[in-house]
Motif scaffolding. Structure first.
Motif, PDB file in Angstrom:
ATOM      1  N   MET A   1      29.701  25.207  47.933  1.00 50.09           N
ATOM      2  CA  MET A   1      28.788  26.056  48.432  1.00 50.09           C
ATOM      3  C   MET A   1      27.868  25.279  49.240  1.00 50.09           C
ATOM      4  SD  MET A   1      27.529  29.369  46.046  1.00 50.09           S
ATOM      5  CE  MET A   1      29.006  29.480  45.961  1.00 50.09           C
ATOM      6  N   THR A   2      27.367  25.883  50.480  1.00 47.21           N
ATOM      7  CA  THR A   2      26.365  24.937  51.167  1.00 47.21           C
ATOM      8  C   THR A   2      25.205  26.111  51.436  1.00 47.21           C
ATOM      9  OG1 THR A   2      28.357  24.130  52.084  1.00 47.21           O
ATOM     10  CG2 THR A   2      26.459  24.062  53.465  1.00 47.21           C
ATOM     11  N   SER A   3      24.076  25.465  51.578  1.00 48.73           N
ATOM     12  CA  SER A   3      22.925  26.042  52.231  1.00 48.73           C
ATOM     13  C   SER A   3      21.895  25.182  52.836  1.00 48.73           C
ATOM     14  CB  SER A   3      22.266  26.798  50.800  1.00 48.73           C
ATOM     15  OG  SER A   3      22.102  26.094  49.813  1.00 48.73           O
TER      16      SER A   3
ATOM     17  N   GLY B   1      12.622  30.669  57.099  1.00 47.76           N
ATOM     18  CA  GLY B   1      14.080  30.775  57.417  1.00 47.76           C
ATOM     19  C   GLY B   1      15.042  29.985  56.898  1.00 47.76           C
ATOM     20  N   LEU B   2      14.891  29.180  55.850  1.00 51.34           N
ATOM     21  CA  LEU B   2      15.735  28.217  55.454  1.00 51.34           C
ATOM     22  C   LEU B   2      16.604  28.989  54.332  1.00 51.34           C
ATOM     23  CD1 LEU B   2      13.226  25.193  54.552  1.00 51.34           C
ATOM     24  CD2 LEU B   2      15.443  25.360  56.205  1.00 51.34           C
ATOM     25  N   ARG B   3      17.917  28.687  54.115  1.00 49.85           N
ATOM     26  CA  ARG B   3      18.687  29.371  53.240  1.00 49.85           C
ATOM     27  C   ARG B   3      18.556  28.545  52.004  1.00 49.85           C
ATOM     28  NH1 ARG B   3      24.316  28.727  55.441  1.00 49.85           N
ATOM     29  NH2 ARG B   3      23.449  27.041  56.116  1.00 49.85           N
ATOM     30  N   VAL B   4      18.445  29.157  50.717  1.00 57.58           N
ATOM     31  CA  VAL B   4      18.086  28.591  49.621  1.00 57.58           C
ATOM     32  C   VAL B   4      18.959  28.892  48.595  1.00 57.58           C
ATOM     33  CG1 VAL B   4      16.493  28.688  47.695  1.00 57.58           C
ATOM     34  CG2 VAL B   4      15.614  28.524  50.028  1.00 57.58           C
TER      35      VAL B   4
ATOM     36  N   MET C   1      22.545  13.838  41.810  1.00 56.41           N
ATOM     37  CA  MET C   1      22.611  14.015  43.038  1.00 56.41           C
ATOM     38  C   MET C   1      23.728  13.445  43.786  1.00 56.41           C
ATOM     39  SD  MET C   1      18.562  14.624  44.377  1.00 56.41           S
ATOM     40  CE  MET C   1      18.522  12.924  44.907  1.00 56.41           C
ATOM     41  N   LEU C   2      24.007  14.171  44.875  1.00 54.47           N
ATOM     42  CA  LEU C   2      25.037  13.376  45.907  1.00 54.47           C
ATOM     43  C   LEU C   2      24.290  12.769  46.984  1.00 54.47           C
ATOM     44  CD1 LEU C   2      27.558  16.306  45.859  1.00 54.47           C
ATOM     45  CD2 LEU C   2      27.720  14.513  44.252  1.00 54.47           C
ATOM     46  N   ILE C   3      24.346  11.401  47.104  1.00 54.56           N
ATOM     47  CA  ILE C   3      23.602  10.881  48.187  1.00 54.56           C
ATOM     48  C   ILE C   3      24.734  10.059  49.185  1.00 54.56           C
ATOM     49  CG2 ILE C   3      21.856   8.989  48.682  1.00 54.56           C
ATOM     50  CD1 ILE C   3      20.641   9.794  46.195  1.00 54.56           C
ATOM     51  N   GLU C   4      24.419  10.370  50.446  1.00 61.09           N
ATOM     52  CA  GLU C   4      25.385   9.455  51.618  1.00 61.09           C
ATOM     53  C   GLU C   4      24.379   8.903  52.352  1.00 61.09           C
ATOM     54  OE1 GLU C   4      29.100  12.149  52.312  1.00 61.09           O
ATOM     55  OE2 GLU C   4      27.841  12.013  54.325  1.00 61.09           O
TER      56      GLU C   4
ATOM     57  N   VAL D   1      20.389  13.068  51.518  1.00 65.48           N
ATOM     58  CA  VAL D   1      20.994  13.608  50.249  1.00 65.48           C
ATOM     59  C   VAL D   1      22.028  14.609  50.855  1.00 65.48           C
ATOM     60  CG1 VAL D   1      18.983  13.746  48.931  1.00 65.48           C
ATOM     61  CG2 VAL D   1      19.225  15.724  50.503  1.00 65.48           C
ATOM     62  N   ARG D   2      23.145  14.783  49.937  1.00 63.90           N
ATOM     63  CA  ARG D   2      24.387  15.619  50.635  1.00 63.90           C
ATOM     64  C   ARG D   2      24.363  17.058  49.669  1.00 63.90           C
ATOM     65  NH1 ARG D   2      29.911  15.972  50.560  1.00 63.90           N
ATOM     66  NH2 ARG D   2      30.021  14.551  48.775  1.00 63.90           N
ATOM     67  N   GLY D   3      23.882  16.886  48.293  1.00 68.27           N
ATOM     68  CA  GLY D   3      24.179  17.948  47.491  1.00 68.27           C
ATOM     69  C   GLY D   3      23.867  17.513  46.045  1.00 68.27           C
ATOM     70  N   VAL D   4      24.371  18.423  45.033  1.00 66.07           N
ATOM     71  CA  VAL D   4      24.240  17.988  43.899  1.00 66.07           C
ATOM     72  C   VAL D   4      25.703  18.400  43.003  1.00 66.07           C
ATOM     73  CG1 VAL D   4      21.633  18.597  43.840  1.00 66.07           C
ATOM     74  CG2 VAL D   4      23.103  20.114  42.997  1.00 66.07           C
ATOM     75  N   LYS D   5      25.728  17.578  41.887  1.00 65.00           N
ATOM     76  CA  LYS D   5      26.776  17.897  40.803  1.00 65.00           C
ATOM     77  C   LYS D   5      26.451  18.689  39.499  1.00 65.00           C
ATOM     78  CE  LYS D   5      30.218  14.539  40.968  1.00 65.00           C
ATOM     79  NZ  LYS D   5      30.823  13.264  40.436  1.00 65.00           N
ATOM     80  N   THR D   6      27.104  19.741  39.313  1.00 60.64           N
ATOM     81  CA  THR D   6      26.483  20.646  38.206  1.00 60.64           C
ATOM     82  C   THR D   6      27.595  20.816  37.116  1.00 60.64           C
ATOM     83  OG1 THR D   6      27.030  22.777  38.724  1.00 60.64           O
ATOM     84  CG2 THR D   6      24.968  21.882  39.851  1.00 60.64           C
ATOM     85  N   ASN D   7      27.357  21.525  36.245  1.00 56.16           N
ATOM     86  CA  ASN D   7      28.546  22.000  34.887  1.00 56.16           C
ATOM     87  C   ASN D   7      29.362  23.040  35.805  1.00 56.16           C
ATOM     88  OD1 ASN D   7      26.117  23.577  34.990  1.00 56.16           O
ATOM     89  ND2 ASN D   7      26.744  24.591  33.025  1.00 56.16           N
ATOM     90  N   ARG D   8      28.912  23.597  36.858  1.00 57.50           N
ATOM     91  CA  ARG D   8      29.702  24.526  37.573  1.00 57.50           C
ATOM     92  C   ARG D   8      30.276  23.929  38.711  1.00 57.50           C
ATOM     93  NH1 ARG D   8      28.540  30.039  35.981  1.00 57.50           N
ATOM     94  NH2 ARG D   8      27.175  29.960  34.151  1.00 57.50           N
ATOM     95  N   GLY D   9      30.240  22.629  39.043  1.00 60.61           N
ATOM     96  CA  GLY D   9      30.844  22.211  40.322  1.00 60.61           C
ATOM     97  C   GLY D   9      29.531  21.729  41.286  1.00 60.61           C
ATOM     98  N   GLU D  10      30.173  21.571  42.451  1.00 60.14           N
ATOM     99  CA  GLU D  10      29.089  20.659  43.520  1.00 60.14           C
ATOM    100  C   GLU D  10      28.595  21.887  44.314  1.00 60.14           C
ATOM    101  OE1 GLU D  10      31.251  17.650  45.431  1.00 60.14           O
ATOM    102  OE2 GLU D  10      31.327  16.534  43.733  1.00 60.14           O
ATOM    103  N   PHE D  11      27.231  21.771  44.944  1.00 58.33           N
ATOM    104  CA  PHE D  11      26.494  22.441  45.589  1.00 58.33           C
ATOM    105  C   PHE D  11      26.234  21.529  46.810  1.00 58.33           C
ATOM    106  CE2 PHE D  11      26.428  24.779  42.010  1.00 58.33           C
ATOM    107  CZ  PHE D  11      26.399  26.040  42.125  1.00 58.33           C
ATOM    108  N   TYR D  12      26.138  22.044  48.022  1.00 66.02           N
ATOM    109  CA  TYR D  12      25.583  20.993  49.212  1.00 66.02           C
ATOM    110  C   TYR D  12      24.624  21.608  49.893  1.00 66.02           C
ATOM    111  CZ  TYR D  12      30.260  19.647  47.653  1.00 66.02           C
ATOM    112  OH  TYR D  12      31.508  19.146  47.146  1.00 66.02           O
TER     113      TYR D  12
END
Ligand SMILES: Cc1cc2nc3c(=O)[nH]c(=O)nc-3n(C[C@H](O)[C@H](O)[C@H](O)COP(=O)(O)OP(=O)(O)OC[C@H]3O[C@@H](n4cnc5c(N)ncnc54)[C@H](O)[C@@H]3O)c2cc1C
Length: 390
Positions: free
Chosen positions: A1-3, A25-28, A178-181, A185-196
């Motif tokens: 999921m991307t925002s 205007g940011l998608r949160v 957190m996912l860092i490249e 930052v690129r996103g996060v890891k959670t108990n429900r999968g990854e969010f970007y």
């Protein structure tokens, strides 16, 4: 999921951040590990707000927030927004002959910073307005527009306006890492999968410092337990009273419906972040005793109270060395923002602080102009510590 932005934590600070980000205007996407918003520190709050501070940054922040609360419907464009706002004032009282001169200086400072409606009273003037105040009180500062509100309602109003404007909120979603490249930052890891998302706001209340430390970001926050006692309806409690503070001890109380909420600071060592801060059952007795000095009617109220008339709540203040929040971006990881450290003022600071954060993220506020960055701790002015912390 991307925002565009992921917010970690759905207390009042995370919810307010979501609202102000959507307004740019940011998608949160907001991720909260519990089953609802505002269930940790936010729900332990005394729910009060005031512009009477000793530091210019705090006066400005709280004035902006209070103006937002006063016009919540227009600002959120929610015609039915209701936040339980009561403006019965904040009254700082003293019995110490050394204090009125200091109080006068502080009020002059507040006037000079645009807070022209703070009044300075002697003891008689204070009792003329509030007859329940002790004859021992010789001076007071009062601002009628300070008061209290419902943090739960305010959190939900922020969230409702944010979701209307495109924000998505996920409950029971625990961010584990957190996912860092490279250095972004690129996103996060959670108990429900990854969010970007290319930007992350860490607004995890007491859990913020330890989470950030995993990514080589160390800032000074100490967690200190704070408690408040609630007294049920009682005929002797003046329901018209302001938040009444013993400026000599910090003990304070305010009406709540036909009852009241009381607090006094107890000596506490810094603690680890916790989802379950236990209160002391001795605390209500301590608080009742402490508020009696300035408001003697409490002695009579206390005489016939039973355990069932009392409740006690506890949470953690996230204290910074100058008792001001941290609103900043990681020095080396692009897109990693922190929003925490409100030092007992996160309900009242939530609106202005989140507006500033959104401005920082969109480049409207530069790092150099930001009064709440971590760089201040390296060259801290010991005179700029907020002294009016309750
Ligand atoms: C006794 C007491 C009285 C107070 N009185 C006042 C007052 O009168 N006025 C005032 O302005 N302030 C007051 N405060 C301070 C105020 O309550 C806080 O500043 C404010 O609630 C902080 O909000 P927050 O969103 O930062 O933190 P919290 O409300 O603690 O929210 C943090 C959220 O992050 C979530 N979370 C944490 N880690 C993760 C993760 N890894 N993944 C997903 N979710 C996560 C938590 O579940 C929680 O919901 C008081 C505080 C206390 C304890």
């Amino acid at each position: 999921m991307t925002s565009d932005v992921i917010i970690i934590g759905g207390g009042i600070v995370g919810a307010a951040s979501a609202f102000f980000c959507t307004q740019t205007g940011l998608r949160v996407t907001l991720l909260e590990k519990r089953e609802a918003l505002g269930l940790l520190t936010t729900s332990a709050s005394l729910a009060a707000f005031r512009a009477q501070f000793a530091e210019a940054e705090n006066i400005a922040m709280m004035r902006e927030s209070i103006a937002f609360f006063e016009n919540i419907r227009a600002h959120t464009k929610l015609d039915d927004a209701e936040i339980g706002m009561v403006q019965q004032g904040y009254l700082f009282c003293t019995t110490n002959p050394d204090v009125p001169a200091r109080m006068k200086k502080r009020v002059e400072f507040q006037h000079a910073h645009g807070l022209t409606d703070v009044e300075l009273w002697d003891g008689d003037e204070t009792r003329k307005h509030f007859p329940f105040v002790s004859n021992e009180v010789i001076g007071a500062a009062f601002r009628a527009k300070d008061g209290w509100l419902s943090p739960n309602d305010l959190t939900n109003v922020y969230a409702r306006a944010a979701t209307r404007d495109g924000a998505r909120i996920f409950y029971e979603t625990f961010v584990t890492e957190m996912l860092i490249e490279g250095a972004s930052v690129r996103g996060v890891k959670t108990n429900r999968g990854e969010f970007y998302a290319p930007q992350i706001i860490l607004a995890a209340g007491p859990f913020t410092k330890n989470f950030a430390a995993q990514y080589a970001w160390d800032f000074p926050i100490n967690l200190i337990r704070r408690q408040h006692a609630a007294v049920k309806e009682h005929a002797l409690i003046p329901h018209y009273a302001p938040m009444t503070i013993d400026a000599d001890t910090g003990a304070h109380w305010r009406p709540e419906a036909r009852g009241a909420i009381l607090a006094v600071n107890t000596a506490e060592a810094p603690s680890e972040p916790s989802d379950d801060i236990k209160p002391d059952w001795e605390f209500p007795a301590l608080a009742l005793d402490a508020v009696t000095r300035v408001s003697p009617f409490w002695e009579q109220v206390a005489e016939n109270l039973r355990k069932g008339d009392l409740d006690v709540r506890a949470g953690q203040y996230d204290m910074t060395p100058d008792a001001k929040p941290i609103i900043d971006e990681h020095p080396n990881v692009r897109g990693f923002f922190v929003h925490a450290g409100y030092s007992g003022h996160g309900v009242m600071g939530s609106a202005a602080g989140s507006r500033m954060l959104a401005d920082l993220m969109t480049g409207k506020l530069s790092r150099d102009e930001n009064a709440f960055g971590t760089a201040r701790f390296e060259k801290m002015d010991m005179n700029a510590l907020e002294k009016m912390v309750l």
